[in-house]
Design an enzyme around this catalytic site. Structure first.
Site, short mmCIF file in Angstrom:
data_model
loop_
_atom_site.label_atom_id
_atom_site.label_comp_id
_atom_site.label_asym_id
_atom_site.label_seq_id
_atom_site.Cartn_x
_atom_site.Cartn_y
_atom_site.Cartn_z
CB ILE A 159 -1.11 -0.06 1.23
CG1 ILE A 159 -1.91 -1.24 1.47
CG2 ILE A 159 -1.92 1.07 1.17
CD1 ILE A 159 -2.75 -1.64 0.19
CD GLU A 243 -4.50 1.30 -9.78
OE1 GLU A 243 -3.76 0.99 -9.24
OE2 GLU A 243 -5.98 1.19 -9.37
#
Length: 394
Positions: A159, A243
């Site tokens: 992350i 994205e």
């Protein structure tokens, strides 16, 4: 070609951004690469300049500008030679904040999106898990409703901004028996009890904090559910197109920068009495690579134009990421070779760029997964529809 998409206002914005990055960011890059932590002051400066609000509503402090302003931001971030810094910025602005804007209610937008635009809060998006990177539907993190709260348990990994961010946008199963159709999106504050993050040591993107995050009975208010319960998978898929296109744009920009740097070096480096840009083998290699990058950029601009007009370009964006990241890796490999032994030295930019670029075919969906997605669309004639269209048919 650029005149088709960029106005004089776009060009002025690019020059202003370049100047800002050179003055405010570049002097600190080596330090952040070494420490793996981007200092907070630069986030606020980005916010003050309006860079986080490019794509967002004016009522929350944004500027609601067209998508090519985002293209410019992405391209210029790739040309200061820190994939990690660039990733931290766009993961905040176009992963975490995208969900706040699309699925957050008025309260969430006021309390989280507005401060994110201002650079006062940093966000991260938590989807990938240790047991299934690209298998989003197979995630194991759960959110169980108990009264006016949800109890979240599970873990996420890889992350970006996962350690130092202020809030987390988290995907979790609210109805595990429904598989991918039982997933929801939640907003969590970093200081909620039960959230623990461990920083990961990476090959590249070293300026950014990439974390593995665990959730141990984290109590989340029900009002922090974003959008509809059990509709999370659709929300995630909805945003994958942007994205993937972002990563495709990143790729053509860093490849273009690598070529520019290598050409500058070759014009000064001499061997056998001439500069090495006169050697046919090197000239033809750079000519071929430049052609590939130009083709990739032209395709990406076309897809960006369509995305900016509201089209659901999931196929084209997937193709963009697949091909552009492959081209970038090959271009940077060859450009490093042009520098000979100096390309292998850390004081020259190509070594870091080679490491940073290698994440392109992995993050945001591996190339292997993307090939299968494209195969389903091209060979099996599978169609993907935007979440908004699905809702309108209910």
């Amino acid at each position: 070609m650029t005149d088709m998409y960029f106005t004089e206002e776009h060009n002025l914005f690019r020059e202003s951004l370049k100047d800002f990055l050179q003055k405010e960011v570049v002097p600190h890059i080596d330090k952040w690469e070494e420490t793996g932590q981007i200092e907070r002051f630069i986030w606020k400066k980005f916010g003050d300049m309006g860079f986080f609000g490019i794509a967002y509503p004016e009522e929350y402090g944004g500027m609601n500008l067209d998508f090519f302003y985002t293209v410019i931001l992405l391209e210029e971030l790739q040309k200061i030679n820190s994939g990690g810094f660039a990733a931290a910025i766009w993961a905040h602005a176009y992963l975490a904040m995208t969900h706040l804007n699309a699925e957050g209610d008025t309260r969430i937008k006021s309390e989280y999106l507005a401060p994110s635009i201002a650079g006062d809060k940093i966000g991260c998006l938590c989807i990938t898990e240790p047991f299934g990177g690209s298998d989003v539907a197979g995630m194991r993190t759960t959110a169980v409703k108990e009264g006016d709260h949800y109890i979240i348990n599970g873990s996420k990994t890889f992350i970006t901004n996962g350690v130092y961010s202020d809030y987390l946008v988290v995907a979790a199963k609210t109805a595990p028996e429904l598989g991918g159709k039982g997933m929801s999106i939640f907003l969590l504050d970093r200081d909620m009890p039960g959230i623990n993050a461990t920083k990961l040591d990476k090959l590249g993107w070293r300026a950014s904090d990439t974390g593995e995050i665990s959730f141990d009975n984290v109590k989340v208010p029900a009002e922090n559910l974003m959008g509809e319960e059990n509709a999370g998978f659709g929300y995630i898929m909805q945003h994958f197109a942007s994205e993937r296109l972002i990563m495709g744009i990143n790729a053509h920009a860093r490849a273009e920068y690598a070529i520019e740097y290598a050409l500058g070096y070759m014009k000064e480096r001499t061997a056998f009495g001439v500069t090495i840009d006169k050697f046919q083998a090197l000239r033809h290699k750079l000519a071929e690579r430049t052609a590939e990058v130009e083709m990739s950029k032209a395709f990406n601009y076309t897809v960006a134009h369509r995305l900016g007009n509201g089209e659901y370009v999931v196929k084209e964006a997937t193709m963009s990421k697949l091909t552009a990241t492959k081209i970038a890796d090959e271009v940077i490999y060859d450009c490093l070779q042009m520098l000979g032994g100096y390309g292998y030295m850390e004081e020259y930019p190509l070594a870091r760029m080679l490491r940073d670029s290698r994440l392109g075919p992995i993050g945001g969906g591996t190339s292997e997964i993307l090939r299968e997605i494209i195969a389903k669309m091209v060979i099996d004639k599978k169609t993907y529809k935007p979440k908004t269209e699905e809702i309108s048919k209910k």
